[in-house]
Design a protein around this motif. Structure first.
Motif, PDB file in Angstrom:
ATOM      1  N   ALA A  16      38.142  36.971  42.292  1.00 60.63           N
ATOM      2  CA  ALA A  16      37.637  35.604  42.448  1.00 60.63           C
ATOM      3  C   ALA A  16      38.285  34.673  41.426  1.00 60.63           C
ATOM      4  O   ALA A  16      38.653  33.541  41.756  1.00 60.63           O
ATOM      5  N   LEU A  17      38.437  35.133  40.192  1.00 62.70           N
ATOM      6  CA  LEU A  17      39.060  34.302  39.157  1.00 62.70           C
ATOM      7  C   LEU A  17      40.527  34.031  39.466  1.00 62.70           C
ATOM      8  O   LEU A  17      41.005  32.912  39.280  1.00 62.70           O
ATOM      9  N   GLU A 129      30.992  21.151  34.586  1.00 61.38           N
ATOM     10  CA  GLU A 129      30.665  21.428  33.182  1.00 61.38           C
ATOM     11  C   GLU A 129      30.001  22.795  33.049  1.00 61.38           C
ATOM     12  O   GLU A 129      30.297  23.556  32.124  1.00 61.38           O
ATOM     13  N   GLY A 130      29.108  23.125  33.985  1.00 62.76           N
ATOM     14  CA  GLY A 130      28.468  24.443  33.981  1.00 62.76           C
ATOM     15  C   GLY A 130      29.481  25.557  34.191  1.00 62.76           C
ATOM     16  O   GLY A 130      29.424  26.594  33.514  1.00 62.76           O
ATOM     17  N   ALA A 131      30.404  25.347  35.115  1.00 64.94           N
ATOM     18  CA  ALA A 131      31.454  26.346  35.355  1.00 64.94           C
ATOM     19  C   ALA A 131      32.320  26.511  34.110  1.00 64.94           C
ATOM     20  O   ALA A 131      32.661  27.638  33.731  1.00 64.94           O
ATOM     21  N   ASN A 132      32.661  25.405  33.473  1.00 65.66           N
ATOM     22  CA  ASN A 132      33.485  25.454  32.276  1.00 65.66           C
ATOM     23  C   ASN A 132      32.775  26.221  31.155  1.00 65.66           C
ATOM     24  O   ASN A 132      33.374  27.072  30.493  1.00 65.66           O
ATOM     25  N   THR A 133      31.490  25.940  30.962  1.00 62.44           N
ATOM     26  CA  THR A 133      30.711  26.658  29.944  1.00 62.44           C
ATOM     27  C   THR A 133      30.683  28.146  30.241  1.00 62.44           C
ATOM     28  O   THR A 133      30.928  28.974  29.359  1.00 62.44           O
ATOM     29  N   PHE A 134      30.406  28.487  31.499  1.00 61.64           N
ATOM     30  CA  PHE A 134      30.371  29.889  31.895  1.00 61.64           C
ATOM     31  C   PHE A 134      31.734  30.553  31.680  1.00 61.64           C
ATOM     32  O   PHE A 134      31.819  31.674  31.156  1.00 61.64           O
ATOM     33  N   HIS A 136      34.132  29.780  29.613  1.00 66.18           N
ATOM     34  CA  HIS A 136      34.417  29.991  28.191  1.00 66.18           C
ATOM     35  C   HIS A 136      33.645  31.196  27.647  1.00 66.18           C
ATOM     36  O   HIS A 136      34.172  31.956  26.836  1.00 66.18           O
ATOM     37  N   ARG A 137      32.419  31.398  28.124  1.00 65.62           N
ATOM     38  CA  ARG A 137      31.667  32.602  27.740  1.00 65.62           C
ATOM     39  C   ARG A 137      32.352  33.850  28.279  1.00 65.62           C
ATOM     40  O   ARG A 137      32.462  34.872  27.591  1.00 65.62           O
ATOM     41  N   LEU A 138      32.821  33.775  29.516  1.00 69.54           N
ATOM     42  CA  LEU A 138      33.511  34.908  30.129  1.00 69.54           C
ATOM     43  C   LEU A 138      34.802  35.224  29.381  1.00 69.54           C
ATOM     44  O   LEU A 138      35.115  36.391  29.126  1.00 69.54           O
TER      45      LEU A 138
END
Length: 156
Positions: A16-17, A129-134, A136-138
């Protein structure tokens, strides 16, 4: 969809990434073309607009690239007059990458890219923004997972 098969392609985060990355970069292409930038070159320019005058080593670290990968990008940007590479006066081995006046001026044109991409992707600012935060955690988790496993020393 067979939820019991752990090897099903559609269940793989890596798949998916990879697909998402290619699709997002392709969506950027027509937006960046008028600026004369490829997506990797755009990332270099973003890093330099944020902090001008970086060493190649620091720029590579910022972009999570090997210096051997970043160097050709910088050379192409230098060839079109957006950056200059100079030997550091403190260390002959180190290269400092700085924006030219043209490179600084290009920022004024590029300022429209995020809003244009928001519109092109058809997603809300909050979603991205939520995807970006996620992501960066990933990234942090994946980098930690790729660290070498410590070996046990055997007592003598």
């Amino acid at each position: 969809m067979d939820v019991t098969d752990p090897l099903a392609l559609e269940h793989q985060v890596c798949f998916a990434l990879a697909v998402a990355s290619r699709a997002v970069v392709a969506a950027y292409r027509p937006v960046l073309e008028p600026l004369g930038l490829s997506h990797p070159q755009y990332l270099v320019m973003l890093a330099l607009w944020e902090r001008d005058g970086q060493s190649l080593k620091d720029l590579s670290a910022t972009l999570h690239l090997e210096p051997a990968t970043a160097s050709p990008l910088v050379k192409r940007l230098e060839a079109v007059g957006l950056v200059v590479r100079e030997r550091s006066p403190h260390d002959e081995r180190a290269l400092t990458i700085s924006l030219t006046d043209t490179g600084r001026a290009l920022r004024e044109e590029a300022v429209q890219v995020p809003a244009t991409m928001l519109e092109r992707l058809g997603m809300s600012l909050e979603e991205l923004e939520g995807a970006n935060t996620f992501l960066h955690r990933l990234i942090a988790s994946a980098q930690q997972a790729s660290d070498p496993v410590p070996t046990r020393s055997t007592p003598a």
